[in-house]
Enzyme design. Structure first.
Site, mmCIF file in Angstrom:
data_model
loop_
_atom_site.group_PDB
_atom_site.id
_atom_site.type_symbol
_atom_site.label_atom_id
_atom_site.label_comp_id
_atom_site.label_asym_id
_atom_site.label_seq_id
_atom_site.Cartn_x
_atom_site.Cartn_y
_atom_site.Cartn_z
ATOM 1 N N ALA A 65 0.793 -1.360 0.019
ATOM 2 C CA ALA A 65 -0.075 0.011 0.172
ATOM 3 C C ALA A 65 1.112 1.103 0.041
ATOM 4 O O ALA A 65 2.062 1.246 0.595
ATOM 5 C CB ALA A 65 -0.647 -0.153 1.525
ATOM 6 N N GLY A 110 0.644 -5.062 0.985
ATOM 7 C CA GLY A 110 -0.465 -5.021 0.047
ATOM 8 C C GLY A 110 -0.302 -5.837 -1.413
ATOM 9 O O GLY A 110 -1.275 -6.416 -1.960
ATOM 10 N N GLU A 113 -0.481 -9.406 -0.484
ATOM 11 C CA GLU A 113 -2.019 -9.696 -0.246
ATOM 12 C C GLU A 113 -2.537 -9.630 -1.515
ATOM 13 O O GLU A 113 -3.562 -10.634 -1.750
ATOM 14 C CB GLU A 113 -2.701 -8.586 0.574
ATOM 15 C CG GLU A 113 -1.871 -8.738 2.153
ATOM 16 C CD GLU A 113 -2.393 -7.586 3.051
ATOM 17 O OE1 GLU A 113 -1.991 -6.290 2.736
ATOM 18 O OE2 GLU A 113 -3.335 -7.712 4.006
ATOM 19 N N GLU A 133 4.621 -4.997 7.348
ATOM 20 C CA GLU A 133 3.797 -3.991 7.992
ATOM 21 C C GLU A 133 4.347 -3.491 9.503
ATOM 22 O O GLU A 133 4.118 -2.476 10.145
ATOM 23 C CB GLU A 133 2.462 -4.455 8.029
ATOM 24 C CG GLU A 133 1.773 -4.356 6.712
ATOM 25 C CD GLU A 133 1.756 -5.372 5.822
ATOM 26 O OE1 GLU A 133 2.744 -6.126 6.088
ATOM 27 O OE2 GLU A 133 0.960 -5.556 4.939
HETATM 28 N N1 COA Z 1 4.748 3.036 -0.668
HETATM 29 C C1 COA Z 1 5.061 4.271 -1.289
HETATM 30 N N2 COA Z 1 6.052 4.619 -1.919
HETATM 31 C C2 COA Z 1 6.823 3.374 -2.050
HETATM 32 C C3 COA Z 1 6.580 2.112 -1.402
HETATM 33 C C4 COA Z 1 5.353 2.122 -0.878
HETATM 34 N N3 COA Z 1 4.986 0.826 -0.174
HETATM 35 N N4 COA Z 1 7.737 1.018 -1.846
HETATM 36 C C5 COA Z 1 8.396 1.882 -2.454
HETATM 37 N N5 COA Z 1 8.042 3.128 -2.517
HETATM 38 C C6 COA Z 1 8.725 4.161 -3.573
HETATM 39 C C7 COA Z 1 10.000 4.649 -2.616
HETATM 40 O O1 COA Z 1 9.601 5.672 -1.414
HETATM 41 C C8 COA Z 1 10.712 5.504 -3.768
HETATM 42 O O2 COA Z 1 10.324 6.671 -4.237
HETATM 43 P P1 COA Z 1 11.174 7.968 -4.406
HETATM 44 O O3 COA Z 1 12.110 7.379 -5.301
HETATM 45 O O4 COA Z 1 10.349 9.070 -4.664
HETATM 46 O O5 COA Z 1 11.941 8.221 -3.180
HETATM 47 C C9 COA Z 1 10.406 4.370 -4.960
HETATM 48 O O6 COA Z 1 9.397 3.485 -4.673
HETATM 49 C C10 COA Z 1 11.606 3.333 -5.086
HETATM 50 O O7 COA Z 1 11.663 2.774 -3.704
HETATM 51 P P2 COA Z 1 13.233 2.603 -3.110
HETATM 52 O O8 COA Z 1 13.081 2.303 -1.563
HETATM 53 O O9 COA Z 1 13.926 3.661 -3.412
HETATM 54 O O10 COA Z 1 13.731 1.061 -3.763
HETATM 55 P P3 COA Z 1 14.815 0.173 -3.145
HETATM 56 O O11 COA Z 1 15.089 -0.713 -4.057
HETATM 57 O O12 COA Z 1 15.896 0.816 -2.306
HETATM 58 O O13 COA Z 1 14.015 -0.640 -1.993
HETATM 59 C C11 COA Z 1 12.207 -2.010 -1.074
HETATM 60 C C12 COA Z 1 12.930 -1.390 -2.187
HETATM 61 C C13 COA Z 1 10.800 -2.596 -1.743
HETATM 62 C C14 COA Z 1 12.914 -2.877 -0.171
HETATM 63 C C15 COA Z 1 11.641 -0.606 -0.337
HETATM 64 O O14 COA Z 1 11.263 0.360 -1.411
HETATM 65 C C16 COA Z 1 10.617 -0.660 0.842
HETATM 66 O O15 COA Z 1 10.961 -1.194 1.724
HETATM 67 N N6 COA Z 1 9.314 -0.356 0.443
HETATM 68 C C17 COA Z 1 8.385 -0.688 1.398
HETATM 69 C C18 COA Z 1 7.485 -1.906 1.456
HETATM 70 C C19 COA Z 1 6.705 -1.866 2.653
HETATM 71 O O16 COA Z 1 6.655 -1.756 3.837
HETATM 72 N N7 COA Z 1 5.546 -2.254 2.191
HETATM 73 C C20 COA Z 1 4.285 -2.449 2.973
HETATM 74 C C21 COA Z 1 3.499 -1.145 3.031
HETATM 75 S S1 COA Z 1 2.196 -1.510 4.274
#
Ligand code: COA
Length: 258
Positions: A65, A110, A113, A133
């Site tokens: 999400a 999400g 999910e 989460e």
């Molecule tokens: N919501 C909003 N934005 C998200 C996102 C999310 N769930 N997951 C990734 N993004 C965005 C990042 O903020 C980043 O945006 P920016 O370039 O404007 O800063 C872009 O997507 C790329 O992500 P980034 O974190 O730079 O890539 P990465 O390869 O370093 O890491 C992940 C990848 C998946 C490990 C990391 O993005 C992450 O932990 N995301 C969240 C996962 C999460 O907690 N999901 C559950 C949500 S309830």
């Protein structure tokens, strides 16, 4: 037609691609709303026999999400967010037409999910599944605690839910979370080739397979009772008569969804 989705329809297979690759296809309210409309299209368009859900870009299916929409939400707004997502994911799970997740990278929160709400999942070898989460002081809200537990069992599910650790593609295959692992280049073709086999079968029987499998685990043997009723219902269909006749006549059946 959509701001955040790409859709194509060919050979009766509808492909929905979540298209926010710069945000790793995170589910904001527009994506959720548009997904709801695309699922309605699966329900209503007679040309669609089955569907694939995937993500744009080489990195992610859906990374969760959209976290940027979380700050400042009240308890009630949090509940409403979960309810809305659950309703759409139920619509996927309860679709009479098969919907397969082709997981092409991160399927987190999400995203995991969403993949689990699909009827089954295949993934590319770079896929990573997780429910992170707890890192945000949250738990899954789109059905993850339920479907993960159903799919991989309580112990493995709780370890994933409580640690936030990711599962790689090989472990997801071993856990039964996905049915197959292929290269990213092969992923969509693999989904299409599985669905082209399913699309050649009797659609009313397919719908009943989904409905009965969804009823597995219900109390009081309700799933078994539904299977008896569904089995009987099939005897009233033209397709069942055609399928049996074709077998006896040693020819291929032609199903008409009647
Ligand atoms: N919501 C909003 N934005 C998200 C996102 C999310 N769930 N997951 C990734 N993004 C965005 C990042 O903020 C980043 O945006 P920016 O370039 O404007 O800063 C872009 O997507 C790329 O992500 P980034 O974190 O730079 O890539 P990465 O390869 O370093 O890491 C992940 C990848 C998946 C490990 C990391 O993005 C992450 O932990 N995301 C969240 C996962 C999460 O907690 N999901 C559950 C949500 S309830």
């Amino acid at each position: 037609m959509y701001q955040t989705l790409l859709t194509t329809l060919a050979d009766n297979i509808y492909i929905i691609t979540i298209n926010r690759p710069d945000k790793l296809n995170a589910l904001n309210t527009t994506v959720i709303d548009e997904l709801g409309s695309a699922i309605d299209e699966i329900y209503n368009n007679q040309e669609i026999k089955s569907a694939v859900l995937t993500g744009a870009g080489a990195k992610a299916f859906v990374a969760g999400a959209d976290i940027s929409g979380f700050s400042g939400l009240t308890k009630e707004q949090g509940m409403a967010l979960a309810k809305k997502g659950q309703d759409i994911f139920f619509k996927i799970e309860r679709s009479a037409k098969p919907i397969v997740a082709a997981v092409n990278g991160f399927a987190l929160g999400g995203g995991c999910e969403l993949a689990m709400a699909c009827h089954f999942r295949i993934c590319s070898d770079n896929a990573q599944f997780g429910q992170p989460e707890v890192n945000l002081g949250l738990l899954p809200g789109y059905g993850g605690t339920q479907r993960l537990t159903q799919l991989i069992g309580k112990g493995r599910s709780l370890e994933m839910l409580m640690s936030g650790n990711m599962l790689n593609a090989a472990n997801a295959l071993q856990y039964g979370l996905v049915n197959a692992v292929v290269s990213q280049e092969e992923l969509l073709n693999k989904a299409k080739s599985i669905l082209s086999v399913i699309n050649s079968k009797a659609p009313l029987a397919i719908a009943k397979c989904i409905e009965c499998a969804n009823a597995a685990g219900q109390p009081n043997d309700e799933g078994y009772a539904l299977e008896i009723k569904s089995f009987g219902d099939c005897f009233g269909t033209e397709d069942m008569k055609e399928g049996v006749a074709a077998f006896m006549e040693k020819r291929k059946p032609v199903f008409k969804s009647r």
